[in-house]
Scaffold this motif. Structure first.
Motif, PDB file in Angstrom:
ATOM      1  N   LEU A 148      -6.625 -34.499  34.691  1.00 10.95           N
ATOM      2  CA  LEU A 148      -7.273 -33.965  33.475  1.00 10.95           C
ATOM      3  C   LEU A 148      -6.423 -34.069  32.230  1.00 10.95           C
ATOM      4  N   ARG A 149      -5.058 -33.937  32.135  1.00  9.60           N
ATOM      5  CA  ARG A 149      -4.397 -34.056  31.165  1.00  9.60           C
ATOM      6  C   ARG A 149      -3.670 -35.106  30.884  1.00  9.60           C
ATOM      7  N   ASN A 150      -3.961 -36.099  31.634  1.00 13.08           N
ATOM      8  CA  ASN A 150      -3.827 -37.671  31.371  1.00 13.08           C
ATOM      9  C   ASN A 150      -4.412 -38.180  30.373  1.00 13.08           C
ATOM     10  N   ASP A 151      -4.618 -37.823  29.054  1.00 13.75           N
ATOM     11  CA  ASP A 151      -5.402 -38.050  27.990  1.00 13.75           C
ATOM     12  C   ASP A 151      -5.370 -39.854  27.761  1.00 13.75           C
ATOM     13  N   LYS A 152      -3.865 -40.323  27.944  1.00 17.10           N
ATOM     14  CA  LYS A 152      -3.495 -41.841  27.620  1.00 17.10           C
ATOM     15  C   LYS A 152      -4.410 -42.497  28.682  1.00 17.10           C
ATOM     16  N   GLY A 153      -4.252 -42.195  30.116  1.00 20.32           N
ATOM     17  CA  GLY A 153      -4.859 -42.794  30.888  1.00 20.32           C
ATOM     18  C   GLY A 153      -6.631 -42.951  30.975  1.00 20.32           C
ATOM     19  N   ILE A 154      -6.924 -41.601  30.640  1.00 18.43           N
ATOM     20  CA  ILE A 154      -8.504 -41.495  30.559  1.00 18.43           C
ATOM     21  C   ILE A 154      -9.121 -42.496  29.457  1.00 18.43           C
ATOM     22  N   ARG A 155      -8.239 -42.247  28.120  1.00 17.38           N
ATOM     23  CA  ARG A 155      -8.766 -43.182  27.044  1.00 17.38           C
ATOM     24  C   ARG A 155      -8.549 -44.765  27.084  1.00 17.38           C
ATOM     25  N   SER A 156      -7.507 -44.873  27.973  1.00 16.51           N
ATOM     26  CA  SER A 156      -7.307 -46.389  28.038  1.00 16.51           C
ATOM     27  C   SER A 156      -8.287 -47.071  28.931  1.00 16.51           C
ATOM     28  N   ARG A 157      -8.872 -46.433  29.916  1.00 14.65           N
ATOM     29  CA  ARG A 157      -9.876 -47.285  30.803  1.00 14.65           C
ATOM     30  C   ARG A 157     -11.200 -47.026  30.048  1.00 14.65           C
ATOM     31  N   SER A 158     -11.301 -45.809  29.360  1.00 10.87           N
ATOM     32  CA  SER A 158     -12.808 -45.876  28.842  1.00 10.87           C
ATOM     33  C   SER A 158     -13.080 -46.404  27.822  1.00 10.87           C
TER      34      SER A 158
END
Length: 160
Positions: A148-158
């Motif tokens: 949930l706190r992996n902002d970078k990972g969440i945004r990079s794939r989105s």
């Protein structure tokens, strides 16, 4: 009343329905009794407890040594203080949207998606699934705090 070493507990029983859950208070220091939350079901007592029985009515978030992002979430008006009404609101949210408190009772940092109430927590469930999809785990059955706190990972794939 029972004695447990240096602590004493008091149970508040209902004579009309003695088989129902009861509030349990434990005396920790200086003859002050505090509500003891033993399990997920006990959270509802936070909503019923008169403010006169709270150990504190307000606390500065800087005086607490715990996860800052969590404290900021609970501090709904972002004034740097957590009040009893903000604690109650957080508890209401949990009780409304989480149907299975097993993770709470295990102090888990993982949210099982099937623990979310599908009716009242539809937006929460949809958000969790979107996060997992963006992390490349569309079939995952749970979401961890680290994910949930992996902002970078969440945004990079989105953005793909």
């Amino acid at each position: 009343m029972q004695n447990f070493g240096r602590c004493r507990t008091v149970c508040i029983l209902s004579y009309e329905a003695p088989d129902l859950l009861v509030m349990v208070f434990m005396q920790f220091i200086a003859a002050v009794y505090q509500l003891l939350i033993r399990n997920f079901a006990d959270l509802r007592f936070v909503l019923e407890l008169d403010e006169a029985f709270w150990a504190l009515n307000c606390i500065d978030v800087n005086s607490l040594r715990m996860d800052r992002r969590f404290l900021n979430f609970v501090d709904g008006n972002n004034d740097g203080k957590i009040r009893t009404d903000e604690i109650r609101e957080a508890v209401r949210f949990i009780l409304k949207h989480i149907k299975d408190g097993k993770g709470f009772e295990e102090s888990s940092t993982t949210l099982e998606l099937d623990a979310i109430n599908e009716e009242t927590g539809a937006a929460l469930l949809q958000s969790a699934k979107l996060i997992l999809k963006n992390l490349g785990k569309p079939d995952a059955a749970s979401l961890t705090l680290d994910e949930l706190r992996n902002d970078k990972g969440i945004r990079s794939r989105s953005s793909n």
